[in-house]
Design a protein around this motif. Structure first.
Motif, PDB file in Angstrom:
ATOM      1  N   TRP A 188      38.408  29.249 -42.093  1.00  0.00           N
ATOM      2  CA  TRP A 188      38.521  27.790 -41.987  1.00  0.00           C
ATOM      3  C   TRP A 188      38.445  27.112 -43.351  1.00  0.00           C
ATOM      4  N   LEU A 189      38.267  27.872 -44.390  1.00  0.00           N
ATOM      5  CA  LEU A 189      38.119  27.298 -45.728  1.00  0.00           C
ATOM      6  C   LEU A 189      39.314  26.444 -46.153  1.00  0.00           C
ATOM      7  N   PRO A 190      40.571  26.846 -45.853  1.00  0.00           N
ATOM      8  CA  PRO A 190      41.698  25.968 -46.236  1.00  0.00           C
ATOM      9  C   PRO A 190      41.579  24.554 -45.674  1.00  0.00           C
ATOM     10  N   TYR A 191      41.085  24.413 -44.446  1.00  0.00           N
ATOM     11  CA  TYR A 191      40.904  23.088 -43.860  1.00  0.00           C
ATOM     12  C   TYR A 191      39.841  22.304 -44.635  1.00  0.00           C
ATOM     13  N   ILE A 192      38.755  22.996 -44.972  1.00  0.00           N
ATOM     14  CA  ILE A 192      37.658  22.331 -45.674  1.00  0.00           C
ATOM     15  C   ILE A 192      38.108  21.860 -47.057  1.00  0.00           C
ATOM     16  N   ILE A 193      38.933  22.662 -47.720  1.00  0.00           N
ATOM     17  CA  ILE A 193      39.415  22.303 -49.058  1.00  0.00           C
ATOM     18  C   ILE A 193      40.418  21.153 -48.976  1.00  0.00           C
ATOM     19  N   VAL A 194      41.385  21.285 -48.090  1.00  0.00           N
ATOM     20  CA  VAL A 194      42.459  20.284 -48.009  1.00  0.00           C
ATOM     21  C   VAL A 194      41.903  18.921 -47.588  1.00  0.00           C
ATOM     22  N   PHE A 195      40.961  18.909 -46.664  1.00  0.00           N
ATOM     23  CA  PHE A 195      40.461  17.643 -46.131  1.00  0.00           C
ATOM     24  C   PHE A 195      39.080  17.289 -46.669  1.00  0.00           C
ATOM     25  N   GLY A 294      40.223  22.739 -37.625  1.00  0.00           N
ATOM     26  CA  GLY A 294      40.336  21.296 -37.478  1.00  0.00           C
ATOM     27  C   GLY A 294      39.076  20.665 -36.924  1.00  0.00           C
ATOM     28  N   ALA A 295      38.384  21.383 -36.027  1.00  0.00           N
ATOM     29  CA  ALA A 295      37.177  20.818 -35.409  1.00  0.00           C
ATOM     30  C   ALA A 295      36.055  20.639 -36.420  1.00  0.00           C
ATOM     31  N   GLY A 521      44.167  14.067 -30.336  1.00  0.00           N
ATOM     32  CA  GLY A 521      42.849  14.113 -30.954  1.00  0.00           C
ATOM     33  C   GLY A 521      42.213  15.471 -31.051  1.00  0.00           C
ATOM     34  N   LEU A 522      43.018  16.546 -31.220  1.00  0.00           N
ATOM     35  CA  LEU A 522      42.407  17.854 -31.372  1.00  0.00           C
ATOM     36  C   LEU A 522      41.610  17.920 -32.665  1.00  0.00           C
ATOM     37  N   TRP A 523      42.253  17.589 -33.770  1.00  0.00           N
ATOM     38  CA  TRP A 523      41.490  17.534 -35.016  1.00  0.00           C
ATOM     39  C   TRP A 523      41.429  16.132 -35.588  1.00  0.00           C
ATOM     40  N   GLN A 524      42.303  15.241 -35.134  1.00  0.00           N
ATOM     41  CA  GLN A 524      42.234  13.828 -35.519  1.00  0.00           C
ATOM     42  C   GLN A 524      42.070  13.680 -37.036  1.00  0.00           C
ATOM     43  N   LEU A 525      43.108  14.044 -37.741  1.00  0.00           N
ATOM     44  CA  LEU A 525      43.031  14.095 -39.192  1.00  0.00           C
ATOM     45  C   LEU A 525      43.393  12.780 -39.867  1.00  0.00           C
ATOM     46  N   THR A 526      43.725  11.770 -39.082  1.00  0.00           N
ATOM     47  CA  THR A 526      44.026  10.469 -39.671  1.00  0.00           C
ATOM     48  C   THR A 526      42.746   9.652 -39.803  1.00  0.00           C
ATOM     49  N   PRO A 527      42.334   9.294 -41.009  1.00  0.00           N
ATOM     50  CA  PRO A 527      41.068   8.563 -41.177  1.00  0.00           C
ATOM     51  C   PRO A 527      41.179   7.125 -40.686  1.00  0.00           C
ATOM     52  N   GLY A 546      51.190  14.599 -50.608  1.00  0.00           N
ATOM     53  CA  GLY A 546      52.268  15.394 -50.037  1.00  0.00           C
ATOM     54  C   GLY A 546      51.788  16.741 -49.543  1.00  0.00           C
ATOM     55  N   ALA A 547      50.857  17.360 -50.280  1.00  0.00           N
ATOM     56  CA  ALA A 547      50.331  18.659 -49.875  1.00  0.00           C
ATOM     57  C   ALA A 547      49.544  18.546 -48.577  1.00  0.00           C
ATOM     58  N   VAL A 548      48.758  17.478 -48.469  1.00  0.00           N
ATOM     59  CA  VAL A 548      47.972  17.277 -47.246  1.00  0.00           C
ATOM     60  C   VAL A 548      48.894  17.079 -46.053  1.00  0.00           C
ATOM     61  N   ASN A 549      49.901  16.232 -46.207  1.00  0.00           N
ATOM     62  CA  ASN A 549      50.830  15.986 -45.107  1.00  0.00           C
ATOM     63  C   ASN A 549      51.583  17.255 -44.718  1.00  0.00           C
ATOM     64  N   ALA A 550      51.913  18.068 -45.711  1.00  0.00           N
ATOM     65  CA  ALA A 550      52.597  19.331 -45.429  1.00  0.00           C
ATOM     66  C   ALA A 550      51.694  20.270 -44.635  1.00  0.00           C
ATOM     67  N   PHE A 551      50.414  20.289 -44.981  1.00  0.00           N
ATOM     68  CA  PHE A 551      49.467  21.141 -44.264  1.00  0.00           C
ATOM     69  C   PHE A 551      49.301  20.665 -42.825  1.00  0.00           C
ATOM     70  N   VAL A 552      49.214  19.357 -42.638  1.00  0.00           N
ATOM     71  CA  VAL A 552      49.099  18.799 -41.288  1.00  0.00           C
ATOM     72  C   VAL A 552      50.332  19.159 -40.462  1.00  0.00           C
ATOM     73  N   SER A 553      51.521  19.034 -41.051  1.00  0.00           N
ATOM     74  CA  SER A 553      52.756  19.380 -40.341  1.00  0.00           C
ATOM     75  C   SER A 553      52.774  20.855 -39.967  1.00  0.00           C
TER      76      SER A 553
END
Length: 645
Positions: A188-195, A294-295, A521-527, A546-553
């Motif tokens: 889960w580290l990529p999620y923690i880093i990106v967000f 995401g959780a 709302g699984l991970w609800q990544l929009t602040p 752009g990197a964050v949006n790419a990861f979300v996509s």
């Protein structure tokens, strides 16, 4: 020879009907009623013949494999019947995207005799295909349970796969839960880093507003998580940055959820030591399905509940395994169960109901096993203590000290409110004075128009029209009006129910996978800085680069992947519960059904909730499904086996 030809012809006819059902789709009510040629044209997609040939081959192969084609599997018949009915209704109600002004209707299925015939053919084809599929899975599970070594009778390819699973399972056995915990956290580290430091969605934002005094405290969100989140952000402020507090909350979520997942894997190994594939599948599930990463980065009330719920289930099933082997529960086992059940109650508003159901069903299971009645009495006493502790300590003391408002009962009335709104809009001529008087006691009916009624979620009705002040007499008057409306237009009520709950039991939502993933709302990544910006530095939320949006996509695409994408759909896990229950009945182990009942109750709570198919509400069941599979396939213990021979 003629018998063989007849069987092949029978298989081809069944395959043709099944492929028609699989490849077909319903026509919208707004379309002109189709004729018989149109009816068959709807199912005549370019891949229908290929599907028919493939299914025919599978049916013939299956008949040769089991060698018992004339044997009727009653559990398979009932289960496939239910699954087929669910698929037919779900397909009929998703012809159009159900939204404001667009409703699902049974007319899609039975609006004319042509539609009725079409529905019958689709249902029959699905029933045939699902019956053979369910029966095949039943046979395979029987084979897995009946072999000491699952590698026997496998093909060369199957033996190669089994060998790799075995090596991986032995690797897992050599490591402690701490190793699994580290593996999951690393995944889960990529999620923690990106967000980084974490994403604060609406629920978490309102909790922060309550803690810092911008809004009054309310029981709509659990006060325990509100105080914990606010306290950690306060610590971050003292250390110089709100981001530190948010990251501390994310780190706590990661720590607890990863540990709970690790303990689940260990529990599975204990429940079904001969079924190594279950533990391996769960490790892959926790590490790579985007639900978990995401959780833990989403700052809200849910992840802590997942951890507490998972640990409670692990403790209950491990103790059940020991008790079925003749061991007795120790005092520390009861203390652990009480503390975990209390944590589940404090972290989720309906958690006390779920926790008490788990404890009571566990006690009933011990009675069925003819274990010590004293243990069952202790478990029932624990359930009562949990309710009293929650009711007195939380509802009275904590909410009173914070002067918190009670949550609205509208949360539990989502389905009746949606049905009432549908009645008001679709049948205004049947709104009598008595109905209007009863409904107006709890709803502001003046604004109930089509533009505010969303058939799939009740938020607009419960937030915009439900009175903040009401009494028992008002609710009773509404109940009388509700019964009168339901008796006047039962079909209308049934249609509103299907639209409101479709996401919980219909698994074929491929047309809109976002409905089951980030869109719901699984991970609800929009602040939501516009909500929490008054009390917390709005710049702490991750920046949408752009990197964050790419990861979300990228992670949103998971739901589109054929087969494995359905792992994020809540309905799949309801189907899994039904499948396990049917298998236990078929296997003559009905006593085990008692341990599955609390999870069915959890799904009923989800169905009654305001949201429709909200994946994060179903994550607790997703988290422990491996335990349920292992419990179904595993042995209960020597004493239990001897008792029920």
């Amino acid at each position: 020879m003629f018998e063989k030809q007849g069987y092949c012809l029978k298989s081809f006819v069944m395959a043709l009907l099944s492929s028609f059902a699989i490849c077909s789709h319903f026509a919208a009510v707004q379309d002109p009623d189709f004729s018989l040629p149109d009816l068959f044209y709807l199912g005549n997609r370019s891949d229908m013949l290929l599907a028919a040939v493939a299914l025919c081959v599978l049916f013939v192969w299956y008949g040769k494999q089991v060698g018992r084609t004339d044997r009727v599997d009653k559990a398979g018949i009932v289960l496939s019947f239910l699954f087929s009915a669910v698929l037919v209704v779900g397909r009929a109600f998703t012809v159009n995207d159900v939204t404001y002004g667009v409703y699902g209707t049974f007319d899609t299925m039975i609006g004319s005799w042509q539609r009725c015939l079409f529905t019958v053919l689709v249902f029959a084809g699905l029933w045939i295909a699902l019956y053979y599929g369910v029966r095949f899975l039943f046979e395979k599970l029987d084979a897995l349970r009946g072999r000491a070594d699952a590698e026997e009778s496998l093909s060369d390819c199957g033996k190669a796969v089994h060998s790799r699973i075995t090596r991986l399972s032995f690797f897992l056995q050599e490591h402690s839960p701490w190793s699994y915990m580290a593996l999951f956290a690393l995944s889960w580290l990529p999620y923690i880093i990106v967000f980084f430091p974490g994403t604060i969605y609406v629920d978490g934002a309102y909790q922060l507003r309550q803690f810092f005094g911008a809004d009054p405290y309310t029981g709509h969100h659990p006060l325990a998580t509100t105080l914990l989140l606010g306290s950690l952000v306060q610590v971050g402020k003292a250390l110089g940055s709100d981001s530190i507090g948010i990251f501390l909350y994310v780190a706590l979520q990661t720590l607890l959820v990863s540990y709970a997942c690790a303990r689940i894997v260990e529990c599975i190994r204990k429940l079904a030591p001969g079924q190594r594939w279950i533990a391996v599948a769960c490790v892959v599930f926790f590490a790579f399905v985007p639900v978990w990463g995401g959780a833990v980065v989403s700052v809200k009330k849910d992840a802590l509940f997942y951890a507490a719920f998972g640990m409670l289930v692990v403790s209950v099933f491990e103790l059940a395994k020991r008790c079925s082997s003749g061991e007795r529960a120790r005092k520390r086992d009861y203390v652990r169960l009480f503390l975990l059940a209390l944590a589940v109650s404090l972290i989720r508003n309906e958690g006390s109901l779920v926790a008490c159901a788990i404890l009571c069903c566990f006690g009933l299971y011990l009675i069925i096993l003819k274990q010590s009645r004293r243990q069952s009495v202790f478990l029932a006493g624990l359930a009562i203590c949990v309710v009293l502790s929650y009711g007195i300590g939380y509802k009275t003391v904590l909410m009173g000290a914070l002067d918190a408002e009670n949550g609205s009962i509208s949360e539990a009335l989502a389905i009746p409110l949606q049905q009432t709104a549908r009645y008001w809009i679709a049948a205004p001529e049947d709104v009598t004075d008595s109905i209007s008087e009863g409904v107006s006691r709890v709803l502001d009916t003046s604004g109930l128009v089509e533009s505010v009624y969303n058939p799939q979620i009740s938020d607009n009705i419960k937030f915009g029209f439900f009175h903040k002040e009401y009494g028992a007499g008002d609710l009773l008057a509404f109940a009388r009006s509700y019964i009168e409306m339901g008796s006047t237009h039962p079909v209308l009520f049934a249609e509103a129910f299907v639209d409101q709950t479709l996401g919980w039991w219909y698994p074929e939502l491929y047309g809109d996978p976002d409905h089951a993933v980030s869109g719901m709302g699984l991970w609800q990544l929009t602040p939501a800085p516009d909500v929490y910006g008054e009390v917390v530095d709005s710049s702490l939320a991750f920046q949408e680069t752009g990197a964050v949006n790419a990861f979300v996509s990228l992670i949103d695409c998971f739901a589109y992947v054929p087969g494995i994408g359905m792992l994020v759909y809540p309905a799949v896990y309801l189907w899994l519960l039904a499948f396990l229950a049917a298998y236990l009945v078929r296997a003559g182990e009905k006593r085990k059904l008692v341990m599955i009942l609390p999870f069915a109750l959890n799904f009923l709570i989800c169905i009654a909730s305001p949201a429709n198919g909200l994946t994060r509400y179903a994550v607790p069941i997703m988290m422990v499904c491996g335990i349920l599979i292992a419990f179904t396939l595993g042995e209960e213990g020597e004493s239990a086996s001897a008792m029920h021979r």
